[in-house]
Design an enzyme around this catalytic site. Sequence first.
Site, PDB file in Angstrom:
ATOM      1  N   CYS A   1       0.808  -1.227   0.000  1.00 53.83           N
ATOM      2  CA  CYS A   1       0.000   0.000   0.000  1.00 53.83           C
ATOM      3  C   CYS A   1       0.842   1.277   0.000  1.00 53.83           C
ATOM      4  O   CYS A   1       0.562   2.218  -0.745  1.00 53.83           O
ATOM      5  CB  CYS A   1      -0.935  -0.011   1.206  1.00 53.83           C
ATOM      6  SG  CYS A   1      -0.157  -0.575   2.718  1.00 53.83           S
TER       7      CYS A   1
ATOM      8  N   HIS B   1      -3.234   6.227   4.524  1.00 48.51           N
ATOM      9  CA  HIS B   1      -1.810   6.398   4.833  1.00 48.51           C
ATOM     10  C   HIS B   1      -1.349   7.795   4.405  1.00 48.51           C
ATOM     11  O   HIS B   1      -1.712   8.267   3.323  1.00 48.51           O
ATOM     12  CB  HIS B   1      -0.960   5.407   4.037  1.00 48.51           C
ATOM     13  CG  HIS B   1      -1.072   3.973   4.482  1.00 48.51           C
ATOM     14  ND1 HIS B   1      -1.763   3.571   5.597  1.00 48.51           N
ATOM     15  CD2 HIS B   1      -0.520   2.856   3.946  1.00 48.51           C
ATOM     16  CE1 HIS B   1      -1.644   2.250   5.720  1.00 48.51           C
ATOM     17  NE2 HIS B   1      -0.909   1.794   4.730  1.00 48.51           N
TER      18      HIS B   1
END
Length: 359
Positions: free
Chosen positions: A128, A252
């Site tokens: 990710c 994130h």
Amino acid sequence: KEYNVAILGATGAVGTRMIQQLEQSSIPVKQVKLLASPRSAGKVLQFKGQDVTVEATTPESFDDVDIVLASAGGAASKQFLPEAVKRGAVAVDNTSAFRMDPEVPLVVPEVNEDAIAQHKGIIANPNCSTIQMVVALKPIFDVAGLKQIIVSTYQAGSGAGQTAIQELDDEAQQHLNGEPMTADIFPVKSEAHHYPLAFNLLPQIDVFEPDGSTHEEWKMVHETKKIMLGDMNDPKIKVNATCVRVPVVIGHGESVYFEVEDNTNLDAHKVQELIKHGDGLVLEDDPAEQLYPQPINAEGHTDTYVGRVREDPENPGAYNLWVVADNLLKGAAANTVEIAEKLVEHDLVRVPADYYGKE
Ligand code: A2P
């Protein structure tokens, strides 16, 4: 042509989003199969308004399947994906099981779509944190090259799965109740020590490497090289990562510092323009309006958001970016489904004679 699609890990944090992304995708789906561990067998989920019963995964689950989308952990991928490929399915794997295998393309469609054509039945979805960073840097790399990337991540708890989201919620509640926080999952489930993530920061994601970096940091270094340069050890771009888990549920953040090869035609404004027009990118950068990317705004979206674009006045040719994306979507489910869409678009949903794992 219509395709039978199996989702391996369909009940998980990423798997449930794979179902949604597949519903919204351009892939003509004949039938969907939802696979998980025996724990979830019999559970009923929905696909396009229809009930679908979750099945326990066996090698035979992949008979007659054309496309597999996998996010059930590395062990399940290693066990089942070669079985799926043997049965003629093409698998897009969100785990780290095959990412560094030279026979497996590691793909972010905005960056290296062409690599998909090399597949032998398995295509890997990157980590990710790597995905959102390379999407942000791609338009800059194309015009100015890259010498070095230094990244610090601020990674959401959901990257560790559905049970980790629950643990973070429980800890926050315990803390607010004045109770001691209990921890069983963070920073890494299999490790000896566990620490609360709520109201805390954990500078460990995945296990430690012998050199003192974590495996998450290692992935960011080597996946970036494989995606951007085609070789996981190419020294042409130097990459350095520090990965930190933060008490955010989804989304994130990354502080990305990079140095270009050729700064002749570049400045902060040009970098902003490149990002504004870049594939999969949204520029959110206006200090006067206090506009910058935030995880709570990125949640639920498949774009990568970039702001805080600055030149380093101490080091001409170097720049700072702040990059945010939904780690479960662009960082996982959405990127996986985009790869599958490209497979369909380019008529690549078939395994070659020398397929992956052929004896
Ligand atoms: P289950 O619901 O049966 O545990 P997450 O990443 O959120 O932790 O989710 C992991 C997903 O992978 C879940 O769907 C989980 O199913 C599934 N899973 C875990 N281990 C296996 C396995 N050995 N075989 C198949 N699916 C698995």
